[in-house]
Write a protein that holds these residues in place. Structure first.
Motif, PDB file in Angstrom:
ATOM      1  N   SER A  38     -17.365   3.394   1.850  1.00 48.46           N
ATOM      2  CA  SER A  38     -16.316   3.477   0.843  1.00 48.46           C
ATOM      3  C   SER A  38     -15.007   3.923   1.488  1.00 48.46           C
ATOM      4  CB  SER A  38     -16.719   4.461  -0.251  1.00 48.46           C
ATOM      5  OG  SER A  38     -16.921   5.732   0.304  1.00 48.46           O
ATOM      6  N   SER A  39     -13.947   3.319   1.042  1.00 53.05           N
ATOM      7  CA  SER A  39     -12.641   3.655   1.599  1.00 53.05           C
ATOM      8  C   SER A  39     -12.010   4.761   0.764  1.00 53.05           C
ATOM      9  CB  SER A  39     -11.744   2.427   1.618  1.00 53.05           C
ATOM     10  OG  SER A  39     -11.548   1.970   0.296  1.00 53.05           O
ATOM     11  N   ASP A  40     -11.083   5.447   1.381  1.00 53.77           N
ATOM     12  CA  ASP A  40     -10.368   6.505   0.673  1.00 53.77           C
ATOM     13  C   ASP A  40      -9.428   5.900  -0.359  1.00 53.77           C
ATOM     14  OD1 ASP A  40     -11.497   8.648   1.918  1.00 53.77           O
ATOM     15  OD2 ASP A  40      -9.897   8.919   3.379  1.00 53.77           O
ATOM     16  N   PRO A  41      -9.272   6.587  -1.475  1.00 58.19           N
ATOM     17  CA  PRO A  41      -8.278   6.114  -2.439  1.00 58.19           C
ATOM     18  C   PRO A  41      -6.875   6.261  -1.853  1.00 58.19           C
ATOM     19  CG  PRO A  41      -9.321   8.144  -3.200  1.00 58.19           C
ATOM     20  CD  PRO A  41     -10.012   7.736  -1.949  1.00 58.19           C
ATOM     21  N   LYS A  42      -5.999   5.373  -2.230  1.00 58.72           N
ATOM     22  CA  LYS A  42      -4.637   5.368  -1.705  1.00 58.72           C
ATOM     23  C   LYS A  42      -3.664   5.847  -2.787  1.00 58.72           C
ATOM     24  CE  LYS A  42      -5.630   2.743   2.074  1.00 58.72           C
ATOM     25  NZ  LYS A  42      -6.829   3.339   2.533  1.00 58.72           N
ATOM     26  N   GLY A  43      -2.502   6.270  -2.341  1.00 59.40           N
ATOM     27  CA  GLY A  43      -1.449   6.634  -3.277  1.00 59.40           C
ATOM     28  C   GLY A  43      -1.428   8.116  -3.591  1.00 59.40           C
ATOM     29  N   ASP A  44      -0.784   8.431  -4.693  1.00 59.52           N
ATOM     30  CA  ASP A  44      -0.601   9.815  -5.125  1.00 59.52           C
ATOM     31  C   ASP A  44      -1.892  10.342  -5.747  1.00 59.52           C
ATOM     32  OD1 ASP A  44       0.523  12.231  -5.866  1.00 59.52           O
ATOM     33  OD2 ASP A  44       1.433  11.426  -7.685  1.00 59.52           O
ATOM     34  N   PRO A  45      -2.389  11.495  -5.287  1.00 58.35           N
ATOM     35  CA  PRO A  45      -3.625  12.043  -5.867  1.00 58.35           C
ATOM     36  C   PRO A  45      -3.506  12.355  -7.362  1.00 58.35           C
ATOM     37  CG  PRO A  45      -3.113  13.156  -3.816  1.00 58.35           C
ATOM     38  CD  PRO A  45      -1.957  12.272  -4.128  1.00 58.35           C
ATOM     39  N   GLU A  46      -2.304  12.542  -7.849  1.00 59.60           N
ATOM     40  CA  GLU A  46      -2.120  12.824  -9.278  1.00 59.60           C
ATOM     41  C   GLU A  46      -2.574  11.660 -10.151  1.00 59.60           C
ATOM     42  OE1 GLU A  46      -0.945  15.571 -10.818  1.00 59.60           O
ATOM     43  OE2 GLU A  46      -0.457  16.726  -9.017  1.00 59.60           O
ATOM     44  N   THR A  47      -2.566  10.453  -9.596  1.00 59.20           N
ATOM     45  CA  THR A  47      -2.931   9.273 -10.385  1.00 59.20           C
ATOM     46  C   THR A  47      -4.380   8.847 -10.177  1.00 59.20           C
ATOM     47  OG1 THR A  47      -2.184   7.784  -8.626  1.00 59.20           O
ATOM     48  CG2 THR A  47      -0.551   8.421 -10.282  1.00 59.20           C
ATOM     49  N   TRP A  48      -5.131   9.553  -9.356  1.00 54.99           N
ATOM     50  CA  TRP A  48      -6.515   9.200  -9.086  1.00 54.99           C
ATOM     51  C   TRP A  48      -7.409   9.525 -10.267  1.00 54.99           C
ATOM     52  CZ3 TRP A  48      -7.243  11.611  -3.550  1.00 54.99           C
ATOM     53  CH2 TRP A  48      -6.463  10.908  -2.628  1.00 54.99           C
ATOM     54  N   THR A  49      -8.488   8.762 -10.387  1.00 51.49           N
ATOM     55  CA  THR A  49      -9.493   9.046 -11.407  1.00 51.49           C
ATOM     56  C   THR A  49     -10.444  10.133 -10.892  1.00 51.49           C
ATOM     57  OG1 THR A  49     -11.025   7.386 -10.558  1.00 51.49           O
ATOM     58  CG2 THR A  49      -9.419   6.655 -12.226  1.00 51.49           C
ATOM     59  N   HIS A  50     -11.317  10.576 -11.769  1.00 46.73           N
ATOM     60  CA  HIS A  50     -12.296  11.602 -11.397  1.00 46.73           C
ATOM     61  C   HIS A  50     -13.191  11.100 -10.262  1.00 46.73           C
ATOM     62  CE1 HIS A  50     -14.764  15.171 -12.130  1.00 46.73           C
ATOM     63  NE2 HIS A  50     -15.817  14.390 -11.950  1.00 46.73           N
ATOM     64  N   GLU A  51     -13.616   9.833 -10.339  1.00 41.82           N
ATOM     65  CA  GLU A  51     -14.486   9.264  -9.310  1.00 41.82           C
ATOM     66  C   GLU A  51     -13.772   9.161  -7.970  1.00 41.82           C
ATOM     67  OE1 GLU A  51     -14.120   7.827 -12.387  1.00 41.82           O
ATOM     68  OE2 GLU A  51     -16.014   8.601 -13.135  1.00 41.82           O
ATOM     69  N   GLU A  52     -12.497   8.813  -7.986  1.00 42.91           N
ATOM     70  CA  GLU A  52     -11.741   8.725  -6.737  1.00 42.91           C
ATOM     71  C   GLU A  52     -11.570  10.104  -6.099  1.00 42.91           C
ATOM     72  OE1 GLU A  52      -8.860   4.864  -7.316  1.00 42.91           O
ATOM     73  OE2 GLU A  52      -8.315   6.707  -8.344  1.00 42.91           O
TER      74      GLU A  52
END
Length: 86
Positions: A38-52
């Protein structure tokens, strides 16, 4: 006159047992690990979902609590993003 070793070598059971062991080891080495990591989520952590958020922490062996809220996970992410690298 065939010896017990000759009879054992001429039987098909040892060959199939060896083939089964090799196949089992190959299957475990392929499917026992992540085939598509699995790759890391990209972008601002404020917009990440709980799973990300959970995936980001798991990828760094930070062991997120399954009971943690998204806000708590986000706090841990921000704290670990700010650590200096040597």
């Amino acid at each position: 006159m065939p010896t017990p070793l000759d009879r054992a070598v001429n039987q098909k059971a040892p060959f199939f047992a060896f083939a089964a062991i090799v196949t089992g080891v190959a299957a475990w080495s392929i499917w026992g690990q992540d085939m598509f990591p699995s790759s890391d989520p990209k972008g601002d952590p404020e917009t990440w979902t709980h799973e990300e958020c959970t995936r980001w922490l798991n990828n760094r062996n930070l062991h997120p609590s399954p009971l943690a809220t998204t806000a708590e996970l986000l706090e841990r992410i921000k704290a670990n993003m700010q650590t200096p690298r040597s």
